[in-house]
Design an enzyme around this catalytic site. Sequence first.
Site, PDB file in Angstrom:
ATOM      1  N   TYR A   1       7.602 -34.240  13.210  1.00 33.39           N
ATOM      2  CA  TYR A   1       6.263 -34.240  13.794  1.00 33.39           C
ATOM      3  C   TYR A   1       5.490 -35.482  13.330  1.00 33.39           C
ATOM      4  O   TYR A   1       4.972 -35.535  12.212  1.00 33.39           O
ATOM      5  CB  TYR A   1       5.489 -32.985  13.394  1.00 33.39           C
ATOM      6  CG  TYR A   1       6.123 -31.688  13.842  1.00 33.39           C
ATOM      7  CD1 TYR A   1       7.048 -31.643  14.865  1.00 33.39           C
ATOM      8  CD2 TYR A   1       5.787 -30.486  13.225  1.00 33.39           C
ATOM      9  CE1 TYR A   1       7.621 -30.450  15.273  1.00 33.39           C
ATOM     10  CE2 TYR A   1       6.350 -29.288  13.625  1.00 33.39           C
ATOM     11  CZ  TYR A   1       7.272 -29.284  14.646  1.00 33.39           C
ATOM     12  OH  TYR A   1       7.842 -28.091  15.036  1.00 33.39           O
TER      13      TYR A   1
ATOM     14  N   HIS B   1      16.376 -27.945  12.141  1.00 32.82           N
ATOM     15  CA  HIS B   1      15.506 -28.277  13.266  1.00 32.82           C
ATOM     16  C   HIS B   1      16.312 -28.805  14.453  1.00 32.82           C
ATOM     17  O   HIS B   1      16.869 -29.898  14.394  1.00 32.82           O
ATOM     18  CB  HIS B   1      14.477 -29.315  12.822  1.00 32.82           C
ATOM     19  CG  HIS B   1      13.301 -29.425  13.733  1.00 32.82           C
ATOM     20  ND1 HIS B   1      12.328 -30.405  13.582  1.00 32.82           N
ATOM     21  CD2 HIS B   1      12.909 -28.691  14.800  1.00 32.82           C
ATOM     22  CE1 HIS B   1      11.406 -30.258  14.509  1.00 32.82           C
ATOM     23  NE2 HIS B   1      11.744 -29.229  15.271  1.00 32.82           N
TER      24      HIS B   1
END
Length: 289
Positions: A46, A126
Amino acid sequence: MNLPELGLGGGPLGNYLRAISDEEAEAVVAAAWEAGIRYFDTAPYYGLGLSERRLGRALRGLPRSSYLLSTKAGRLVRPGPGGERLFEVPGDRHAAWDFSRDGVLRSLEESLERLGLDRVDILLLHDPDHHWRQAVEEGFPALAELRSQGVVGAIGVGMNQSRMLVDFVNHTDPDVLLAANQLTLLRRTALEELVPLCASRGIRVVAGSVFHRGLLADPPLDAPPEVARMARACARHGVTLAGAAMRFPLRQPGVSSVLIGAHAPTLVKTNVEAFWQPVPEELWAELSA
């Protein structure tokens, strides 16, 4: 650990789709804290480290035992041209896939440095969509090792698809799964197999991207017909569409928490208020239809 029903997702803190300032990011976290949110999720991906740095600064000074924090592994932030199209960040760094044991350990070490913390509560692989073998043979065993050593409290996987999450349940022993954009009023793929399987195994499910990339938070004038019908049904019952969208996943056995993201503190306040608004059973019947 007890996962709160509502948590703050860290994508917008990393300039997801549009940039915000450091001050705005800190105000978002402060608004979440003031609204009672005590679960925060982030990832190295992110904003290529930006979300973790901003979240760490915003949480600094707060009692570490008073909140839960999850981050992820599988993408290492590395210098060199690249950037990320989903995040408004400089192009002088990029994300490098790595689900090896060393990659997972290095990822956690770097995350802790960016966060300015000595531990995270939950560590997730992830998006290993195209890295199944390395993730299941090296990455997840590394997570399990960290869990057994007490370095992290819980481990799991976060993805935008249900099929491979089911495979992880069948081949590993996760504590938590983050199902993004799979438990929304518009997309319910996780209900077919993943959620019942997790409920039977005692695995907690966290629902992310419940607004279906914003469609269910603030429907535009040209929203798809089904979204417009849902919005009208909610209005008839005095409920916001966003409130119903946040509450929907928690009606499913095994779903413990919902993550919401925001680019502005006012949105946090609005969404938290909508989250706690009761939704009548009659509305659920209409939305299902």
